[in-house]
Design a protein around this motif. Structure first.
Motif, short mmCIF file in Angstrom:
data_model
loop_
_atom_site.label_atom_id
_atom_site.label_comp_id
_atom_site.label_asym_id
_atom_site.label_seq_id
_atom_site.Cartn_x
_atom_site.Cartn_y
_atom_site.Cartn_z
N GLY A 68 99.45 37.18 65.59
CA GLY A 68 98.84 36.01 66.20
C GLY A 68 97.68 36.33 67.11
N ASN A 69 97.73 37.49 67.78
CA ASN A 69 96.66 37.82 68.72
C ASN A 69 95.36 38.20 68.02
OD1 ASN A 69 97.21 40.42 67.81
ND2 ASN A 69 98.19 41.08 69.72
N GLN A 70 95.37 38.29 66.68
CA GLN A 70 94.14 38.55 65.94
C GLN A 70 93.31 37.28 65.75
OE1 GLN A 70 96.08 40.17 62.42
NE2 GLN A 70 95.10 42.14 62.82
N LEU A 71 93.93 36.12 65.91
CA LEU A 71 93.24 34.86 65.62
C LEU A 71 92.01 34.64 66.49
CD1 LEU A 71 93.12 32.23 64.02
CD2 LEU A 71 94.74 31.24 65.65
N PRO A 72 92.07 34.81 67.83
CA PRO A 72 90.85 34.62 68.63
C PRO A 72 89.72 35.55 68.21
CG PRO A 72 92.79 34.66 70.04
CD PRO A 72 93.24 35.09 68.69
N LEU A 73 90.05 36.77 67.80
CA LEU A 73 89.02 37.69 67.33
C LEU A 73 88.31 37.13 66.11
CD1 LEU A 73 87.70 40.56 67.35
CD2 LEU A 73 89.59 41.29 65.88
N LEU A 74 89.07 36.60 65.18
CA LEU A 74 88.47 36.01 63.98
C LEU A 74 87.58 34.83 64.34
CD1 LEU A 74 91.19 35.85 61.16
CD2 LEU A 74 88.98 36.99 61.07
N LEU A 75 88.07 33.96 65.19
CA LEU A 75 87.34 32.73 65.50
C LEU A 75 86.05 32.99 66.26
CD1 LEU A 75 90.37 30.45 66.46
CD2 LEU A 75 88.98 30.32 64.38
N THR A 76 85.97 34.11 66.96
CA THR A 76 84.76 34.42 67.73
C THR A 76 83.86 35.44 67.02
OG1 THR A 76 85.96 36.14 68.96
CG2 THR A 76 85.87 33.93 69.94
N SER A 77 84.20 35.80 65.80
CA SER A 77 83.42 36.80 65.08
C SER A 77 82.09 36.22 64.60
CB SER A 77 84.21 37.34 63.90
OG SER A 77 84.54 36.29 63.00
N GLN A 78 81.09 37.09 64.53
CA GLN A 78 79.78 36.73 64.00
C GLN A 78 79.68 37.30 62.59
OE1 GLN A 78 77.61 34.75 65.76
NE2 GLN A 78 79.22 34.64 67.30
N LEU A 79 79.67 36.44 61.59
CA LEU A 79 79.70 36.89 60.20
C LEU A 79 78.47 36.40 59.45
CD1 LEU A 79 83.45 36.06 59.39
CD2 LEU A 79 82.50 38.26 60.11
N ASP A 80 77.87 37.30 58.69
CA ASP A 80 76.72 36.94 57.86
C ASP A 80 77.13 36.40 56.50
OD1 ASP A 80 75.00 37.85 59.86
OD2 ASP A 80 74.99 39.89 59.06
N HIS A 81 78.38 36.71 56.09
CA HIS A 81 78.90 36.25 54.80
C HIS A 81 80.31 35.70 55.01
CE1 HIS A 81 75.85 39.32 53.70
NE2 HIS A 81 75.61 38.50 52.70
N PRO A 82 80.77 34.84 54.11
CA PRO A 82 82.16 34.36 54.22
C PRO A 82 83.16 35.52 54.13
CG PRO A 82 80.90 33.02 52.69
CD PRO A 82 80.04 34.20 53.00
N GLN B 219 91.22 26.68 58.73
CA GLN B 219 90.84 25.71 57.71
C GLN B 219 89.57 24.96 58.08
OE1 GLN B 219 94.52 23.41 57.31
NE2 GLN B 219 94.49 23.81 55.11
N LYS B 220 89.34 24.79 59.37
CA LYS B 220 88.20 24.00 59.85
C LYS B 220 86.90 24.81 59.86
CE LYS B 220 91.41 21.70 63.01
NZ LYS B 220 91.79 21.53 64.44
N ASP B 221 86.99 26.10 59.61
CA ASP B 221 85.85 27.00 59.76
C ASP B 221 85.36 27.43 58.37
OD1 ASP B 221 84.10 29.15 60.36
OD2 ASP B 221 85.14 29.44 62.27
N SER B 222 84.14 27.06 58.03
CA SER B 222 83.62 27.32 56.69
C SER B 222 83.35 28.80 56.41
CB SER B 222 82.33 26.53 56.47
OG SER B 222 81.34 26.93 57.41
N ARG B 223 83.45 29.65 57.44
CA ARG B 223 83.22 31.08 57.24
C ARG B 223 84.38 31.76 56.53
NH1 ARG B 223 82.59 33.26 63.04
NH2 ARG B 223 84.28 31.73 63.33
N PHE B 224 85.54 31.09 56.49
CA PHE B 224 86.74 31.75 56.01
C PHE B 224 87.24 31.15 54.71
CE2 PHE B 224 86.81 32.07 60.71
CZ PHE B 224 86.56 33.44 60.78
N ARG B 225 87.70 32.02 53.82
CA ARG B 225 88.35 31.63 52.56
C ARG B 225 89.81 32.06 52.67
NH1 ARG B 225 84.09 29.68 52.88
NH2 ARG B 225 82.28 29.92 51.52
N LEU B 226 90.72 31.10 52.70
CA LEU B 226 92.11 31.39 53.05
C LEU B 226 93.02 31.54 51.83
CD1 LEU B 226 92.65 29.00 56.08
CD2 LEU B 226 91.77 31.34 56.06
N LYS B 227 93.89 32.53 51.93
CA LYS B 227 95.03 32.69 51.02
C LYS B 227 96.25 33.01 51.88
CE LYS B 227 92.46 34.26 46.92
NZ LYS B 227 91.13 33.84 47.39
N ALA B 228 97.43 32.97 51.27
CA ALA B 228 98.66 33.21 52.03
C ALA B 228 99.54 34.20 51.30
CB ALA B 228 99.42 31.90 52.25
N LEU B 229 100.25 35.01 52.07
CA LEU B 229 101.18 35.96 51.46
C LEU B 229 102.38 36.16 52.36
CD1 LEU B 229 101.18 39.18 52.72
CD2 LEU B 229 98.83 39.00 51.99
#
Length: 250
Positions: free
Chosen positions: A104-118, A147-157
């Motif tokens: 769970g503590n990885q989530l803020p890192l993802l949300l604040t990341s600067q990404l040039d590609h999805p 889900q609200k962030d267009s930078r991410f393509r989600l899958k689940a495992l």
């Protein structure tokens, strides 16, 4: 006498085992697991043999992904482990490497990341393995935020703890828990089955399967036979060495 030993790697057996995976899970795509130096069989050689045959290659460590890209292997990769930072997240997005969110503590890192590609992100739910994975609340929160962030393509495992037992009530519970969690996003692609799940639990095959040890010829179940072939065989040779007299050069 001197003894020389070596390991033979049979790539024909490897591709045969991948074909066996596809015959058991014909409607699923395949993440071929090559973590830990391809289970000791040689990361680069196995990756090259599976390139274009498996849908993705799965590694555990960021360094493995970098090594594969440095060696010219361009297959889509799934990084199952490793805690990342902003720099490595950017590298993954730029190099077609999907990542796994398992804490769970990885989530803020993802949300604040600067990404040039999805970036493709696999949300790993802990449904009973109790090793790595998001709790039900963490999974729901991550899904809602990403889900609200267009930078991410989600899958689940998720990962099974007892799938080698073909009638395990624990596995049945894990399948149900995962179905409940992922019902929040019914169009999201899912993956449950490791090698044992592929063989013993056809109801778990879903969109993706993740064969590991069975690719190399080992059947992790005890009661179900499969047509798997050993990829590694050990060879030995005895070499005769002539007596060397004192003072002879060697």
């Amino acid at each position: 006498m001197n003894h020389t030993a070596w390991a033979d790697i049979n790539l024909t057996a490897l591709t045969h085992n991948l074909a066996t995976v596809r015959s058991l899970a014909p409607h699923s795509r395949v993440v071929a697991m090559i973590k830990a130096d391809a289970y000791g069989h040689g990361l680069t050689a196995i990756a090259k043999a599976l390139a274009g045959k498996a849908d993705k290659l799965g590694v555990a460590r960021f360094q493995e992904a970098v090594a594969l890209r440095d060696r010219g292997i361009n297959s889509p990769l799934l990084l199952m482990g490793t805690l990342l930072n902003h720099e490595t997240l950017q590298w993954c997005a730029n190099n077609n490497v999907a990542i796994t969110l398992h804490e769970g503590n990885q989530l803020p890192l993802l949300l604040t990341s600067q990404l040039d590609h999805p970036l493709e992100v696999w949300l790993k739910a802990d449904t009973g393995m109790n090793r790595l994975g998001l709790s039900a609340d963490e999974f729901t929160q991550a899904l809602s935020s990403l889900q609200k962030d267009s930078r991410f393509r989600l899958k689940a495992l998720t990962h099974f703890s007892s799938a080698d037992e073909s009638s395990s009530p624990i596995t049945q519970q894990q399948i149900k828990r995962f179905a409940t969690l992922t019902s929040l996003a019914p169009d999201m692609e899912r993956s449950l089955a490791n090698s044992a799940g592929i063989i013993a639990w056809p109801e778990s095959h879903a969109d993706w399967v993740r064969p590991g040890i069975m690719l190399y010829g080992d059947n992790p179940t005890t009661a179900i036979e499969t047509d798997l072939k050993a990829v590694m065989s050990l060879r030995a040779r005895v070499i005769a060495i002539k007596d060397i007299r004192a003072g002879d050069s060697v």
